[in-house]
Each structure stands twice: as C-alpha cells, then as structure tokens.
Design a protein around this motif. Sequence first.
Motif, PDB file in Angstrom:
ATOM      1  N   SER A  44       0.822  -1.217   0.000  1.00 15.59           N
ATOM      2  CA  SER A  44       0.000   0.000   0.000  1.00 15.59           C
ATOM      3  C   SER A  44       0.852   1.262   0.000  1.00 15.59           C
ATOM      4  CB  SER A  44      -0.946   0.012   1.210  1.00 15.59           C
ATOM      5  OG  SER A  44      -0.218   0.155   2.433  1.00 15.59           O
ATOM      6  N   GLY A  45       2.071   1.183   0.544  1.00 17.22           N
ATOM      7  CA  GLY A  45       2.955   2.340   0.528  1.00 17.22           C
ATOM      8  C   GLY A  45       3.430   2.677  -0.871  1.00 17.22           C
ATOM      9  N   TYR A  46       3.352   1.701  -1.792  1.00 16.85           N
ATOM     10  CA  TYR A  46       3.822   1.907  -3.160  1.00 16.85           C
ATOM     11  C   TYR A  46       2.686   2.273  -4.118  1.00 16.85           C
ATOM     12  CZ  TYR A  46       8.023  -0.095  -1.229  1.00 16.85           C
ATOM     13  OH  TYR A  46       9.123  -0.315  -0.447  1.00 16.85           O
ATOM     14  N   TRP A  47       1.452   1.966  -3.744  1.00 17.94           N
ATOM     15  CA  TRP A  47       0.336   2.390  -4.600  1.00 17.94           C
ATOM     16  C   TRP A  47      -0.314   3.680  -4.112  1.00 17.94           C
ATOM     17  CZ3 TRP A  47      -1.673  -2.878  -2.947  1.00 17.94           C
ATOM     18  CH2 TRP A  47      -2.518  -2.805  -1.835  1.00 17.94           C
ATOM     19  N   HIS A  48       0.226   4.229  -3.015  1.00 12.73           N
ATOM     20  CA  HIS A  48      -0.383   5.445  -2.463  1.00 12.73           C
ATOM     21  C   HIS A  48      -0.433   6.574  -3.495  1.00 12.73           C
ATOM     22  CE1 HIS A  48      -1.388   8.540   0.518  1.00 12.73           C
ATOM     23  NE2 HIS A  48      -0.441   9.287  -0.042  1.00 12.73           N
ATOM     24  N   LEU A  49       0.655   6.782  -4.249  1.00 14.26           N
ATOM     25  CA  LEU A  49       0.688   7.886  -5.212  1.00 14.26           C
ATOM     26  C   LEU A  49      -0.233   7.655  -6.399  1.00 14.26           C
ATOM     27  CD1 LEU A  49       4.380   9.125  -5.461  1.00 14.26           C
ATOM     28  CD2 LEU A  49       2.482  10.109  -4.217  1.00 14.26           C
ATOM     29  N   TYR A  50      -0.732   6.428  -6.563  1.00 13.54           N
ATOM     30  CA  TYR A  50      -1.644   6.146  -7.658  1.00 13.54           C
ATOM     31  C   TYR A  50      -3.105   6.357  -7.252  1.00 13.54           C
ATOM     32  CZ  TYR A  50       2.421   3.993  -9.873  1.00 13.54           C
ATOM     33  OH  TYR A  50       3.664   3.779 -10.436  1.00 13.54           O
ATOM     34  N   ARG A  51      -3.329   6.759  -6.006  1.00 11.60           N
ATOM     35  CA  ARG A  51      -4.704   7.000  -5.559  1.00 11.60           C
ATOM     36  C   ARG A  51      -5.176   8.371  -6.030  1.00 11.60           C
ATOM     37  NH1 ARG A  51      -4.152   5.501   0.694  1.00 11.60           N
ATOM     38  NH2 ARG A  51      -6.026   6.792   0.798  1.00 11.60           N
TER      39      ARG A  51
ATOM     40  N   GLU B 194      -3.614  19.304   8.955  1.00 11.71           N
ATOM     41  CA  GLU B 194      -2.194  19.268   9.314  1.00 11.71           C
ATOM     42  C   GLU B 194      -1.286  19.449   8.105  1.00 11.71           C
ATOM     43  OE1 GLU B 194      -1.422  15.773  11.556  1.00 11.71           O
ATOM     44  OE2 GLU B 194      -2.848  16.273  13.149  1.00 11.71           O
ATOM     45  N   GLY B 195      -1.878  19.817   6.959  1.00 11.52           N
ATOM     46  CA  GLY B 195      -1.082  20.080   5.771  1.00 11.52           C
ATOM     47  C   GLY B 195      -0.730  18.860   4.954  1.00 11.52           C
ATOM     48  N   ARG B 196      -1.285  17.705   5.276  1.00  6.46           N
ATOM     49  CA  ARG B 196      -0.996  16.485   4.519  1.00  6.46           C
ATOM     50  C   ARG B 196      -1.921  16.365   3.320  1.00  6.46           C
ATOM     51  NH1 ARG B 196      -1.311  12.624   9.716  1.00  6.46           N
ATOM     52  NH2 ARG B 196      -3.297  13.745   9.719  1.00  6.46           N
ATOM     53  N   GLU B 197      -1.365  15.898   2.204  1.00  6.63           N
ATOM     54  CA  GLU B 197      -2.165  15.750   0.997  1.00  6.63           C
ATOM     55  C   GLU B 197      -3.223  14.667   1.187  1.00  6.63           C
ATOM     56  OE1 GLU B 197      -1.244  15.569  -3.745  1.00  6.63           O
ATOM     57  OE2 GLU B 197      -0.300  14.044  -2.489  1.00  6.63           O
ATOM     58  N   ILE B 198      -4.437  14.945   0.758  1.00  4.02           N
ATOM     59  CA  ILE B 198      -5.537  13.986   0.864  1.00  4.02           C
ATOM     60  C   ILE B 198      -5.559  13.108  -0.374  1.00  4.02           C
ATOM     61  CG2 ILE B 198      -8.050  13.741   0.965  1.00  4.02           C
ATOM     62  CD1 ILE B 198      -8.111  16.448   2.464  1.00  4.02           C
ATOM     63  N   ARG B 199      -5.628  11.821  -0.182  1.00  2.00           N
ATOM     64  CA  ARG B 199      -5.778  10.864  -1.276  1.00  2.00           C
ATOM     65  C   ARG B 199      -7.053  10.053  -1.042  1.00  2.00           C
ATOM     66  NH1 ARG B 199      -2.052  10.718  -5.795  1.00  2.00           N
ATOM     67  NH2 ARG B 199      -0.266  11.994  -5.127  1.00  2.00           N
ATOM     68  N   LEU B 200      -7.788   9.809  -2.117  1.00  2.00           N
ATOM     69  CA  LEU B 200      -9.022   9.043  -2.032  1.00  2.00           C
ATOM     70  C   LEU B 200      -8.737   7.541  -2.061  1.00  2.00           C
ATOM     71  CD1 LEU B 200     -11.161  11.177  -4.529  1.00  2.00           C
ATOM     72  CD2 LEU B 200     -10.903  11.470  -2.051  1.00  2.00           C
ATOM     73  N   GLU B 201      -9.746   6.726  -1.790  1.00  2.00           N
ATOM     74  CA  GLU B 201      -9.573   5.272  -1.811  1.00  2.00           C
ATOM     75  C   GLU B 201      -9.462   4.745  -3.229  1.00  2.00           C
ATOM     76  OE1 GLU B 201      -9.090   3.427   0.702  1.00  2.00           O
ATOM     77  OE2 GLU B 201      -9.726   4.616   2.419  1.00  2.00           O
TER      78      GLU B 201
ATOM     79  N   PHE C 298      -8.411   4.520  -7.343  1.00  2.00           N
ATOM     80  CA  PHE C 298      -7.136   4.657  -8.041  1.00  2.00           C
ATOM     81  C   PHE C 298      -7.280   5.432  -9.349  1.00  2.00           C
ATOM     82  CE2 PHE C 298      -6.518   0.809  -5.479  1.00  2.00           C
ATOM     83  CZ  PHE C 298      -5.341   1.136  -4.839  1.00  2.00           C
ATOM     84  N   VAL C 299      -6.192   6.075  -9.749  1.00  2.00           N
ATOM     85  CA  VAL C 299      -6.131   6.758 -11.034  1.00  2.00           C
ATOM     86  C   VAL C 299      -6.347   5.729 -12.138  1.00  2.00           C
ATOM     87  CG1 VAL C 299      -4.607   8.044 -12.601  1.00  2.00           C
ATOM     88  CG2 VAL C 299      -4.546   8.496 -10.135  1.00  2.00           C
ATOM     89  N   ALA C 300      -7.093   6.113 -13.153  1.00  2.00           N
ATOM     90  CA  ALA C 300      -7.377   5.196 -14.262  1.00  2.00           C
ATOM     91  C   ALA C 300      -6.070   4.670 -14.857  1.00  2.00           C
ATOM     92  CB  ALA C 300      -8.196   5.916 -15.336  1.00  2.00           C
ATOM     93  N   GLY C 301      -6.026   3.368 -15.107  1.00  2.00           N
ATOM     94  CA  GLY C 301      -4.856   2.743 -15.705  1.00  2.00           C
ATOM     95  C   GLY C 301      -3.865   2.192 -14.698  1.00  2.00           C
ATOM     96  N   THR C 302      -4.126   2.338 -13.391  1.00  2.00           N
ATOM     97  CA  THR C 302      -3.217   1.815 -12.371  1.00  2.00           C
ATOM     98  C   THR C 302      -3.220   0.290 -12.402  1.00  2.00           C
ATOM     99  OG1 THR C 302      -3.589   3.719 -10.933  1.00  2.00           O
ATOM    100  CG2 THR C 302      -2.702   1.735  -9.908  1.00  2.00           C
TER     101      THR C 302
ATOM    102  N   PHE D 257       9.027   6.142 -12.584  1.00  2.00           N
ATOM    103  CA  PHE D 257       8.813   7.020 -11.432  1.00  2.00           C
ATOM    104  C   PHE D 257       9.676   8.258 -11.627  1.00  2.00           C
ATOM    105  CE2 PHE D 257      12.181   4.040 -10.181  1.00  2.00           C
ATOM    106  CZ  PHE D 257      13.198   4.897  -9.794  1.00  2.00           C
ATOM    107  N   GLY D 258       9.362   9.306 -10.915  1.00  2.00           N
ATOM    108  CA  GLY D 258      10.101  10.544 -11.038  1.00  2.00           C
ATOM    109  C   GLY D 258      11.307  10.565 -10.119  1.00  2.00           C
ATOM    110  N   MET D 259      12.436  11.051 -10.620  1.00  2.00           N
ATOM    111  CA  MET D 259      13.642  11.129  -9.798  1.00  2.00           C
ATOM    112  C   MET D 259      13.423  12.026  -8.587  1.00  2.00           C
ATOM    113  SD  MET D 259      16.131   9.333 -11.307  1.00  2.00           S
ATOM    114  CE  MET D 259      17.771  10.014 -11.131  1.00  2.00           C
ATOM    115  N   GLU D 260      12.549  13.010  -8.712  1.00  2.00           N
ATOM    116  CA  GLU D 260      12.276  13.917  -7.590  1.00  2.00           C
ATOM    117  C   GLU D 260      11.640  13.181  -6.418  1.00  2.00           C
ATOM    118  OE1 GLU D 260       8.523  13.647  -9.903  1.00  2.00           O
ATOM    119  OE2 GLU D 260      10.640  13.899 -10.432  1.00  2.00           O
ATOM    120  N   GLN D 261      11.057  12.006  -6.673  1.00  2.00           N
ATOM    121  CA  GLN D 261      10.454  11.239  -5.587  1.00  2.00           C
ATOM    122  C   GLN D 261      11.505  10.693  -4.615  1.00  2.00           C
ATOM    123  OE1 GLN D 261       8.190   8.395  -7.855  1.00  2.00           O
ATOM    124  NE2 GLN D 261       6.552   9.848  -8.300  1.00  2.00           N
TER     125      GLN D 261
END
Length: 508
Positions: A48-55, A68-75, A77-81, A320-324
């Motif tokens: 789940s820690g690796y699919w978090h950015l695909y939510r 608290e300034g944390r980005e909200i992610r929905l349950e 997934f982005v289409a095509g995940t 994945f992006g190098m900035e990650q």
Amino acid sequence: MTTLNSTYAKPFLTVPEQIRQLRGRGMDCGDDAYAAEVLQRYGYYRLSGYWHLYRDRPVPPAPRFDGEGREIRLETFVAGTRLVQVVSLYEFDHELRMRLGDVLSTVETAFRFFIGHRLGRVDAFAHRHPWALGATRQEDPSAPPEPTTAHREWLEEYDRHEQRARGDFVVHFRQQYGPHLPIWVATEVMSFGVLSSLYDLMLQSDQEILAARFQVRTADGRGDRGALGNWLNDLRNVRNICAHYGRLWNRAFDVTIDAPGQARQDADDLLAPLADDGTNNRLYGMLLVLRHLMLSIAPEKDDVVDLADFIEGKSRTVGFGMEQLGLPDGWRSSPIWDRAFALDRLPMVAASLLDRAECMTAAETRASLTGAEVIDEKRIRTPAQAARAKKAAQGSLLRTYLKHDVVIEVELGGTKFYPAFQFRDGKIVDALAEINQALARSCGGSDLTDVARALLNWWQTPHPDLPQDVDGSDRSPLDLLGSVTEEEFAAVIDESDARGSFAVSDLG
C-alpha cells in the motif's frame, strides 16, 4: 480481557477479498493467480505504501490537504493503475535497499575503526573511562570529577551489547583477559547507534580531527564535528530502515541531514544541496553524504555512483520521477558524480599522522617550551608582564623552529599539531632538530604534509643498523631516542647508516 485503546475498525480481509477490493477501487490486478501470489509474498499493507501515489486526489472545490497540511488521497485509483506496476516499484525499492545496505556497511565498518583507533591511542578502555572522553563534571571543586549522566547511560546501554556478544573473537578475549573488551574490539560489538552516541561523547578535539579527516568542514575550515555527528545519526536511521525492509522510494526521512558550515556558506560547495529542504530529508541527501564519505574511505570504489546510475535507469523502466527520491534537476552536473572526481588526499594523510604519534596543538607546544629565553631577562617586570614576556618568547621560539625546518608540523582543519617526542626539558631535542632539518630540506618543494609523513616514517621505522632492543628486535630511531641521552643518540646515528633509509621517493 485487555481493553484496547484504538479506534481502528476496518475488517479483516482474506486475500481474495483484498483482490476484489483493489479491483473495486479501480486497480487492474491481472489474473487472480498473479494477484494472490504477490499479495501473499509481499502483503497488502506493505504494498500500500507503493500504490499510495496512484490514488485519486479530491476534485476541486474539495480540499486537497487536511488540517495538518498532509495531501488527501481518495480510496479509488487513477485510471490505468496496474498491480504489476506497483510490484515493479516495490521490487526496485527492494534492490535499492540491498545496494544501499552494502555501501552503508562499508562506511559503518570504517567508522568502527576510526572511532576505536582514535580513542585507543589514549587508553585501551577509553570508552569506559569518562576522563578519556571528556565526559566528566565537577560541581564540587573539592571532590573528584564524576561521569556525566550521558556517559553513565551510554555505558549501561553498551554493557548490554557487550554481554550479549558471542563471537569467537569475543570468547577469546574473555577467556584470555577477562569480561571487558578493549575499545578496538568493543566497537565491533556495539550497535551503530551506540557507536554514534560514543562519537558524541568524545573530546571536542577528537571529534574535530575525525570530521576534518573526512573533510566535513565548518565555515572557517575546521572539522565540523556537529555535522559529522548528525551524519552518523542519519546513517544509523537509514541503515535501520534498510535492515527492517522499510521503504526508501518516495520517503521523507525523520532525521534531517545537516549541511556542514562550509557548504551552508558557499552555494557552489559540493555539499551545498544538503542545505535545501527538498534534499536534506530525502534519499539524494544520503547519497551525497555516502559519496563524500566513500571518497575518503575507499576512493577507488564507485559504488555510490553505481547506485545513482541504477536509480536513474530504473526511473525510466519502472516509471517514477527522480524527484520522488529527492534528486533535483541537473544533479548530474555536480562534479561529485564524475567517476574521476577525487577529494584532496592531504587531510586523510594528516589525520593518519595524528593517529601515529601523541601530538600537541600550537598553543600546547608553545606552553611546553619553558626553556625559551626572555629578551632582556634582567629587566624588572610585574608578574603579569613577566608572564606575557615568557609567552612571547615561547611563541618566538616555535616560529624559529619552523623557520629553520627543525620541527615536524602537521596541519589539519586549520589547526597545527606537533609530535610531542620532539621536545624534552622545555625545548626541542637538539640532535633531533639537526636530523629533521637535514632530512626535510632534502625533500625539495614537496607538500609539508608529505614531508611530515616522510619524517615520521623515518623516526618510527625499525632500522637494522641501530642497536637492537633487549629482545633482539630492531629499533627505530624514535625507540633509540627515548632510551638514551641526546649525546649517545647523536653518536649512534652518526656512526650508522640510518639516515640513508630516509625515503624521499615515498612522498606523495
């Protein structure tokens, strides 16, 4: 029955139920057999820690960040995940951990040696003696100094490691010498966290020498002991993440990496990116630290550059992006990632010389020159004036020694050091001065650090032409100097071919 203090209420899901849930949220899981295999191999929670950015993100005008300034992610997934993509990302991270762990092991092993070696020159059990570490306090001037609370707590923690140690070399020491281990063995049984805390307890001067050895510098060029201590803690933190199979990709570390003072002052410094918030808690910051340290520890090895190449290659194939991982645009342009890049070797040489002989700072050396003669000594002076005149004479005498090349000087981190064996009865040993001058002036225009190394090599290397020790072994000129009068020493050296062994060709 225990009452749990938790609001967690999500139901247990079997593997088939986990697959149905992922599909229901929009993930392409492939066939059931593949999905079940990877979920049983790696676990739903770990992946789940690796699919978090695909939510999915909330759609405006819904808020994108919580209170608290944390980005909200929905349950959903982005289409095509796809699950296979998530698994590729996990397997990349797994290999990254393994490769990073190998580099960390090399650095950790080196620091076990350098810390143990630096302390061992003072006392075989320096870690148990707070006076050897400077870890004492004295509230009552009439009472003896006491260990600091930090040292007592550290020793309790170390003792637990020592008592649990069961290696063959530990058993040998216990059988031969007793329950406690000397520092050069102790550093092999303590955890890296305990080793890092031991560095924090060391004398400030020893910390600065170690930092200067690794060219971790303050703004004025001294060893930045605070930054090196922080780096050791950062290394411990990342090592623990690797050891416990934690995620490195897209992770902000809990411990922030300090930029040394020189890097904070100079934007062009190789370590200047460590002053950036986007680097100092990401993997790129740790790669910079490791590359810098490895250039001192094993300069012939390109392991950290290989690691950066691996990340760059996988960013294209896995996607994945190098900035990650904190790698900024243009990171490749820094000279530190050039395989031919090298740090100045002289600080490493100078630090090794300080480990070979008891040395005094310039201030300590001047204070030891009690034989310095005051100009116009018969002049009547107040005690304060007399003290100032004596101090001036001592400084002048040391400058004279340096001007005439009769004293070995080692400079590291802007501090000058002088091997203590050169002085006796408040002045330089005359026979030694004559030899130092002749040998030093035969070195031509060589760097002063290389000259100091060549001189120490000559003084400390046994020579067959010198009188043997009582056990029949060859003695070095330094051994001889410490066992006879100056006159006897000078006569023996003149009669022997010892000076002929001075190896100018070994310079550099």
